[in-house]
Scaffold this active site. Structure first.
Site, mmCIF file in Angstrom:
data_model
loop_
_atom_site.group_PDB
_atom_site.id
_atom_site.type_symbol
_atom_site.label_atom_id
_atom_site.label_comp_id
_atom_site.label_asym_id
_atom_site.label_seq_id
_atom_site.Cartn_x
_atom_site.Cartn_y
_atom_site.Cartn_z
ATOM 1 N N ASP A 31 -10.275 -9.169 11.342
ATOM 2 C CA ASP A 31 -11.612 -8.736 10.911
ATOM 3 C C ASP A 31 -12.510 -9.907 10.540
ATOM 4 O O ASP A 31 -13.732 -9.789 10.542
ATOM 5 C CB ASP A 31 -11.512 -7.786 9.708
ATOM 6 C CG ASP A 31 -11.152 -6.367 10.138
ATOM 7 O OD1 ASP A 31 -11.225 -6.097 11.360
ATOM 8 O OD2 ASP A 31 -10.811 -5.551 9.271
ATOM 9 N N ARG A 68 0.837 -1.209 0.000
ATOM 10 C CA ARG A 68 0.000 0.000 0.000
ATOM 11 C C ARG A 68 0.869 1.255 0.000
ATOM 12 O O ARG A 68 0.520 2.262 -0.611
ATOM 13 C CB ARG A 68 -0.926 -0.012 1.219
ATOM 14 C CG ARG A 68 -1.979 -1.111 1.151
ATOM 15 C CD ARG A 68 -2.809 -1.146 2.414
ATOM 16 N NE ARG A 68 -2.123 -1.821 3.511
ATOM 17 C CZ ARG A 68 -2.265 -1.523 4.791
ATOM 18 N NH1 ARG A 68 -3.057 -0.525 5.154
ATOM 19 N NH2 ARG A 68 -1.623 -2.177 5.724
ATOM 20 N N PHE A 111 -15.171 -4.872 -0.770
ATOM 21 C CA PHE A 111 -16.134 -3.842 -1.202
ATOM 22 C C PHE A 111 -15.897 -3.455 -2.664
ATOM 23 O O PHE A 111 -16.836 -3.128 -3.380
ATOM 24 C CB PHE A 111 -16.019 -2.602 -0.318
ATOM 25 C CG PHE A 111 -16.007 -2.921 1.157
ATOM 26 C CD1 PHE A 111 -17.006 -3.706 1.722
ATOM 27 C CD2 PHE A 111 -14.985 -2.459 1.983
ATOM 28 C CE1 PHE A 111 -16.986 -4.013 3.071
ATOM 29 C CE2 PHE A 111 -14.966 -2.760 3.334
ATOM 30 C CZ PHE A 111 -15.959 -3.538 3.887
ATOM 31 N N GLU A 133 -19.353 2.451 -2.180
ATOM 32 C CA GLU A 133 -18.373 1.872 -3.107
ATOM 33 C C GLU A 133 -18.924 1.705 -4.518
ATOM 34 O O GLU A 133 -18.220 1.965 -5.507
ATOM 35 C CB GLU A 133 -17.890 0.517 -2.588
ATOM 36 C CG GLU A 133 -17.156 0.586 -1.247
ATOM 37 C CD GLU A 133 -18.103 0.594 -0.044
ATOM 38 O OE1 GLU A 133 -19.331 0.504 -0.237
ATOM 39 O OE2 GLU A 133 -17.616 0.696 1.095
#
Lengths: 298, 318
Positions: B121, B14, B87, B62
């Site tokens: 998560d 990222r 998403f 999204e």
């Protein structure tokens, strides 16, 4: 049309403007009838398609393509053109008729709607059809695409506007409200949505299937300017376009319309949402529209 | 052969993404970035800080972000749209299909937090079918880079190539495998170790595991051919056919369900001359909460499992 100073009303100039207005309105009515005839012709030839919701936007299409929008059929990719997104993509026959009438492609192509090997797809395809600014078909996407185009105009400091035609049943899609929210958040005063409020969706009247009212209130709450008009009254449509030019918010025009408008036996009925006319119905429809054309010329 | 090895250095993909975006933004004012309220996690916020006028946070919407991206692209923008993979693809599938893939618009969907290594998560956020969804769309190209070096190259390459892309990266820091830039080409795979006993084809995060598996196998006297396949679609069919021909046995490795991803793409590429194919991936189940490494181990996404399965395949050949 242009707003007139009260002192002008009895002057010769006002008389000339009024005469001009009348001529413009008559010509747009003629264009709308031509669009209606071609909707019937192309859907009949195709043997499938959506005449009801195409006829309900014919007057709006005439006003957009032959009066309000800045565009050039000889240069469909012109960067400064106004954009039109037909979010209710099933009304493609009305869009194609308007585009053909404007000169984007040969009128003869309308007879090849929905036919294999020809470019007029059942729903608008921007890769295949000159003048189509966005591919649509699955409901609920066009307003978001319109937001993107309007944002691009702001980024590039261009003054084009983006028109998005929504079906009334279509605003049951949640993504319409995501896009409506984004439009006001980013202050897109260059975005105009037109709601074809013909009050019918496939399964029945909109208010019975999934209520939409109070539409104006809901859109105002989302940060939009809202005007409500008769979507078949050319004069009122033109006047509204003039009035909203300097709005500082995105604008929703609720155009109250009649599904199937212009063909007596299609008006206000559900049965012609997604069904072509039979041969006999086709002949009747064309003769009604030709009669209306004749009356316009009298 | 390009140089590839697991180095001591680790870098998050990222971070590589945001550095590359900023550098692109400096060179080309048509580069526009969208995010959906995860700009701090996807790191697109860094672009937004440098170029605030060209960064749009669409909020938690999204699907509409994808429609907006398409609209921007029709007006000549090179649009990067980022959020978590779950998403970016699942939630937004119809927008991507209708507004991006069908009209073939210039939108680059860069999804972070793909795979099971998202960790704590849990299954709701562990996207394991994104490559299957995106591969199935005509006009869509699918890329899964292995490290930060390659990620930067991917961002530059897809910005130059007109049309839609889906790029998937994970959440975790990843070891640097490629110390020098420049090898990445759309549609190309890379033979990073030579061998004749079995071919291991890996993508994304699994290439590092495959490199470790190679070392384990080497100690056991097995010479594996190792292919890094960052480009899932289009895929390097020529290289897959070569691997099939030279080794006679293929193992695919992906941090993704075994349905519809790299394994399927490899099977398709060798349809007329097939060899035995074993797929390492998540076996048609949802994930669960846990540490990233713990999950990779529990679901068999490790060098040890690759080596074990490779050895079995080699023995079966005999």
């Amino acid at each position: 049309m242009s707003s007139i100073m009260p002192s002008l009303i009895n002057s010769p100039t006002y008389f000339i403007i009024k005469m001009h207005e009348k001529a413009v309105i008559k010509e747009l009515k003629r264009k709308a009838l031509q669009i209606r005839k071609w909707v019937i012709e192309s859907v009949y030839q195709a043997g499938s398609g959506h005449p009801g919701g195409s006829l309900s936007i014919a007057d709006m299409m005439a006003c957009l393509y032959f009066h309000e929008m800045r565009h050039n059929p000889k240069n469909p990719a012109w960067e400064d053109r106004d954009r039109l997104v037909l979010s209710k993509g099933h009304a493609a026959p009305a869009l194609y008729a308007a585009l053909a009438l404007a000169g984007y492609f040969d009128v003869e192509e309308l007879k090849n709607l929905r036919k294999i090997g020809h470019f007029l797809q059942g729903h608008p395809c921007m890769k295949k059809v000159p003048g189509v600014d966005m591919s649509t078909g699955s409901l609920g996407h066009g307003l978001g695409a319109g937001v993107g185009m309007a944002l691009a105009a702001k980024l590039d400091k261009r003054d084009y506007r983006v028109f998005v035609i929504l079906g009334d049943g279509e605003i049951q899609e949640g993504s319409i409200w995501e896009a409506a929210n984004a439009a006001s958040h980013y202050k897109l005063d260059n975005l105009i949505a037109i709601l074809d409020r013909n009050k019918l969706q496939i399964d029945g009247p909109t208010e019975e299937i999934m209520h939409l009212e109070p539409i104006a209130w809901r859109w105002q709450a989302f940060g939009w300017e809202v005007v409500e008009i008769d979507g078949h009254d050319i004069e009122e449509i033109l006047h509204t376009f003039h009035e909203i030019r300097h709005n500082e918010k995105p604008t929703l025009i609720i155009a109250n319309t009649v599904k199937g408008k212009g063909v007596s036996f299609m008006e206000g009925t559900l049965s012609f949402h997604g069904k072509p006319p039979s041969e006999e119905q086709y002949v009747r429809a064309m003769s009604e529209l030709e009669q209306a054309e004749g009356e316009l010329n009298d | 052969m390009i140089e590839a090895r697991i180095t001591e250095k680790r870098r998050n993909l990222r971070d590589a993404y945001s550095s590359a975006l900023i550098s692109l933004g400096e060179k080309n004012e048509n580069v526009v970035v969208l995010d959906a309220d995860l700009a701090l996690s996807t790191k697109t916020k860094r672009f937004g800080t440098v170029f605030p006028e060209r960064f749009f946070d669409m909020g938690i919407a999204e699907a509409t972000m994808m429609d907006v991206a398409a609209g921007l692209a029709t007006c000549g923008k090179i649009v990067f749209a980022s959020t978590f993979a779950v998403f970016a693809t699942g939630r937004s599938y119809d927008s991507i299909r209708q507004s991006i893939a069908y009209p073939e618009l210039n939108v680059k969907i860069v999804a972070t937090h793909s795979g099971i290594s998202v960790g704590g998560d849990g299954a709701s956020h562990q996207m394991l079918e994104d490559m299957a969804l995106m591969r199935a769309l005509p006009n869509m190209r699918v890329i899964a880079p292995a490290d930060a070096t390659e990620m930067e190259d991917v961002v530059f390459k897809i910005a130059e190539a007109d049309g839609p892309f889906y790029v998937r990266i994970g959440r975790e820091d990843a070891p640097i495998i490629f110390e020098s830039h420049g090898h990445f080409e759309i549609g190309k795979g890379y033979e990073i170790r030579k061998g004749k006993d079995v071919a291991i084809i890996a993508t994304g995060t699994m290439t590092a595991e495959a490199l470790r598996a190679y070392d384990i196998l080497e100690k056991r006297g097995i010479e594996a051919m190792l292919i890094h396949m960052p480009s899932i679609k289009p895929i390097d069919e020529k290289l897959i056919r070569k691997a099939a021909k030279e080794t006679g046995a293929i193992i695919t490795c992906e941090e993704h369900t075994i349905i519809g991803g790299l394994g399927d793409a490899v099977a398709m590429a060798m349809h007329d001359e097939p060899v035995p194919l074993y797929r390492i991936g998540v076996n048609d189940v949802f994930g669960e909460s846990g540490g990233a490494r713990e999950l990779m181990e529990k679901y068999g996404l490790t060098a040890e499992n690759i080596a074990e399965k490779a050895e079995k395949m080699v023995n079966r050949k005999k």
